[in-house]
Design a protein around this motif. Sequence first.
Motif, PDB file in Angstrom:
ATOM      1  N   CYS A 196       0.791  -0.960  -0.320  1.00 20.09           N
ATOM      2  CA  CYS A 196      -0.284  -0.165   0.141  1.00 20.09           C
ATOM      3  C   CYS A 196       0.794   1.040  -0.168  1.00 20.09           C
ATOM      4  O   CYS A 196       1.816   1.150   0.875  1.00 20.09           O
ATOM      5  CB  CYS A 196      -1.181  -0.530   1.099  1.00 20.09           C
ATOM      6  N   ASN A 202       0.201   4.059   0.747  1.00 18.25           N
ATOM      7  CA  ASN A 202      -0.665   5.028   1.469  1.00 18.25           C
ATOM      8  C   ASN A 202       0.488   5.324   3.274  1.00 18.25           C
ATOM      9  O   ASN A 202       0.937   5.710   3.795  1.00 18.25           O
ATOM     10  CB  ASN A 202      -2.044   4.752   1.992  1.00 18.25           C
ATOM     11  N   CYS A 203      -0.027   3.347   3.091  1.00 21.72           N
ATOM     12  CA  CYS A 203       0.288   3.050   4.909  1.00 21.72           C
ATOM     13  C   CYS A 203       1.364   2.147   4.952  1.00 21.72           C
ATOM     14  O   CYS A 203       2.429   1.588   6.476  1.00 21.72           O
ATOM     15  CB  CYS A 203      -0.874   2.319   5.912  1.00 21.72           C
ATOM     16  N   ASN A 252       1.238  -1.753   3.736  1.00 14.79           N
ATOM     17  CA  ASN A 252       0.670  -2.816   4.610  1.00 14.79           C
ATOM     18  C   ASN A 252       0.851  -3.401   3.536  1.00 14.79           C
ATOM     19  O   ASN A 252       0.793  -2.931   2.080  1.00 14.79           O
ATOM     20  CB  ASN A 252      -0.658  -2.634   4.626  1.00 14.79           C
ATOM     21  N   CYS A 258      -5.244  -0.061   0.715  1.00 14.91           N
ATOM     22  CA  CYS A 258      -5.203  -1.502   1.098  1.00 14.91           C
ATOM     23  C   CYS A 258      -6.588  -1.398   1.899  1.00 14.91           C
ATOM     24  O   CYS A 258      -7.036  -0.616   1.967  1.00 14.91           O
ATOM     25  CB  CYS A 258      -4.113  -1.967   1.994  1.00 14.91           C
ATOM     26  N   CYS A 261      -6.656   1.193   4.887  1.00 16.04           N
ATOM     27  CA  CYS A 261      -6.812   2.551   4.433  1.00 16.04           C
ATOM     28  C   CYS A 261      -8.285   3.208   4.443  1.00 16.04           C
ATOM     29  O   CYS A 261      -8.638   3.900   4.082  1.00 16.04           O
ATOM     30  CB  CYS A 261      -5.408   2.524   3.907  1.00 16.04           C
TER      31      CYS A 261
END
Length: 201
Positions: free
Chosen positions: A60, A62-63, A65, A72, A75
């Motif tokens: 992911c 963004n994070c 993961n 994900c 998120c």
Amino acid sequence: MSKTIAGPEIERLIQLLARLPGLGPRSARRAALHLVKRREQLLQPLGVAMAEAAARVKVCANCGNIDTRDPCTVCTDPARDQSTVVVVEDVSDLWALERAKALNAAYHVLGGVLSPLDGVGPDDLTIRRLVERVAAGGVEELVIAVNATVEGQTTAHYITDQLADFDVKITRLAHGVPVGGELDYLDEGTLSAAMRSRTRF
Ligand SMILES: [Zn+2]
């Protein structure tokens, strides 16, 4: 070097299984034998599942993961409190916290901890992305849930410094007596940390 007792396909399977965490050469042989004996119920479905996972797994953006979609599942979950972000070292920690149903929050996976001796610096982790997430707004609390190791705590302090200019509440996990733990069996570091972080009864 032990003598080869099976064809190259099975030997390769054993060698690959032996690389899994918790499996040595002996248990890898046992697992391989179990798989080849049950090739229709287990080996074939496992092969298909592994090929699908290998083709679809993504990190992911963004994070950090690991999932089969980006952003994900965590998120994009509208039922989660996206204003609370739990910062963890690894995806395994995210899974552990989710199993414990500790908090219905979002996550940020660092991908490790700062460790100058091993050559791991801030740019090897997802710290810059974490600062971007906080800078973008919407994050009210950051729960730093890294391991209680020297490297984990150094990383926690580094992150706190990077976020000093932002209006975000930064908390960390309590260190202390484990649930079901007996004081007599605890090491001095755990006991003194528990005493320092005592709370009102
Ligand atoms: Zn994500």
